[in-house]
Design a protein around this motif. Structure first.
Motif, PDB file in Angstrom:
ATOM      1  N   THR A  18       0.827  -1.206   0.000  1.00  0.00           N
ATOM      2  CA  THR A  18       0.000   0.000   0.000  1.00  0.00           C
ATOM      3  C   THR A  18       0.863   1.258   0.000  1.00  0.00           C
ATOM      4  O   THR A  18       0.585   2.208  -0.735  1.00  0.00           O
ATOM      5  N   VAL A  22       0.820   4.206  -2.860  1.00  0.00           N
ATOM      6  CA  VAL A  22       0.575   5.616  -2.548  1.00  0.00           C
ATOM      7  C   VAL A  22       1.737   6.472  -3.049  1.00  0.00           C
ATOM      8  O   VAL A  22       1.531   7.541  -3.627  1.00  0.00           O
ATOM      9  N   THR A  54      -6.707  12.206  -4.122  1.00  0.00           N
ATOM     10  CA  THR A  54      -7.306  11.888  -2.825  1.00  0.00           C
ATOM     11  C   THR A  54      -8.214  10.676  -2.927  1.00  0.00           C
ATOM     12  O   THR A  54      -8.157   9.770  -2.086  1.00  0.00           O
ATOM     13  N   GLN A  55      -9.025  10.621  -3.969  1.00  0.00           N
ATOM     14  CA  GLN A  55      -9.947   9.495  -4.150  1.00  0.00           C
ATOM     15  C   GLN A  55      -9.174   8.199  -4.352  1.00  0.00           C
ATOM     16  O   GLN A  55      -9.494   7.173  -3.757  1.00  0.00           O
ATOM     17  N   ARG A  56      -8.117   8.238  -5.153  1.00  0.00           N
ATOM     18  CA  ARG A  56      -7.336   7.028  -5.429  1.00  0.00           C
ATOM     19  C   ARG A  56      -6.587   6.551  -4.188  1.00  0.00           C
ATOM     20  O   ARG A  56      -6.512   5.356  -3.914  1.00  0.00           O
ATOM     21  N   VAL A  57      -6.028   7.472  -3.409  1.00  0.00           N
ATOM     22  CA  VAL A  57      -5.326   7.098  -2.187  1.00  0.00           C
ATOM     23  C   VAL A  57      -6.312   6.537  -1.161  1.00  0.00           C
ATOM     24  O   VAL A  57      -6.015   5.544  -0.486  1.00  0.00           O
ATOM     25  N   GLU A  58      -7.488   7.121  -1.064  1.00  0.00           N
ATOM     26  CA  GLU A  58      -8.498   6.582  -0.146  1.00  0.00           C
ATOM     27  C   GLU A  58      -8.928   5.185  -0.567  1.00  0.00           C
ATOM     28  O   GLU A  58      -9.153   4.318   0.284  1.00  0.00           O
ATOM     29  N   ASP A  59      -9.026   4.941  -1.864  1.00  0.00           N
ATOM     30  CA  ASP A  59      -9.331   3.593  -2.347  1.00  0.00           C
ATOM     31  C   ASP A  59      -8.248   2.604  -1.925  1.00  0.00           C
ATOM     32  O   ASP A  59      -8.545   1.482  -1.507  1.00  0.00           O
ATOM     33  N   ARG A  61      -6.251   2.919   0.669  1.00  0.00           N
ATOM     34  CA  ARG A  61      -6.351   2.745   2.123  1.00  0.00           C
ATOM     35  C   ARG A  61      -7.509   1.827   2.489  1.00  0.00           C
ATOM     36  O   ARG A  61      -7.382   0.991   3.391  1.00  0.00           O
ATOM     37  N   ASN A  62      -8.624   1.972   1.809  1.00  0.00           N
ATOM     38  CA  ASN A  62      -9.765   1.095   2.078  1.00  0.00           C
ATOM     39  C   ASN A  62      -9.441  -0.352   1.736  1.00  0.00           C
ATOM     40  O   ASN A  62      -9.842  -1.274   2.460  1.00  0.00           O
ATOM     41  N   ARG A  65      -7.372  -1.681   4.525  1.00  0.00           N
ATOM     42  CA  ARG A  65      -8.216  -2.010   5.686  1.00  0.00           C
ATOM     43  C   ARG A  65      -8.953  -3.329   5.478  1.00  0.00           C
ATOM     44  O   ARG A  65      -9.087  -4.121   6.408  1.00  0.00           O
TER      45      ARG A  65
END
Length: 86
Positions: A18, A22, A54-59, A61-62, A65
């Motif tokens: 991950t 990123v 931001t959207q791609r990094v949050e994806d 991170r999700n 998780r």
């Protein structure tokens, strides 16, 4: 048994994977290549590129998780005969 339960190797591998993804996104944003190549170098284009970043990094991170939760799930225990216990 302790190391197998906490799965340090898998956790470390997924975290590194991950982090690398990123970092790759950050380089692509900085250089304006890949998914970020279509944005113009003006204020509006930069805002759109940052929103996409931001959207791609949050994806990412999700997804991390989700993998972490799968590792946290207890393994299905089996009886000495090899049949799953209820």
């Amino acid at each position: 048994m302790f190391a197998g339960y906490y799965k340090y190797r898998e956790r470390s591998y997924f975290l590194q994977q991950t982090a690398d993804a990123v970092e790759e996104e950050a380089y692509a944003l900085t250089l304006g290549v890949g998914a970020y190549g279509a944005f113009k170098p003006n204020q509006e284009g930069e805002a759109l590129a940052l929103a996409l970043f931001t959207q791609r990094v949050e994806d990412l991170r999700n997804e991390q998780r989700r993998r972490q939760q799968q590792l946290d799930q207890p393994a299905e225990q089996t009886s000495p005969t090899g049949a799953p216990q209820a």
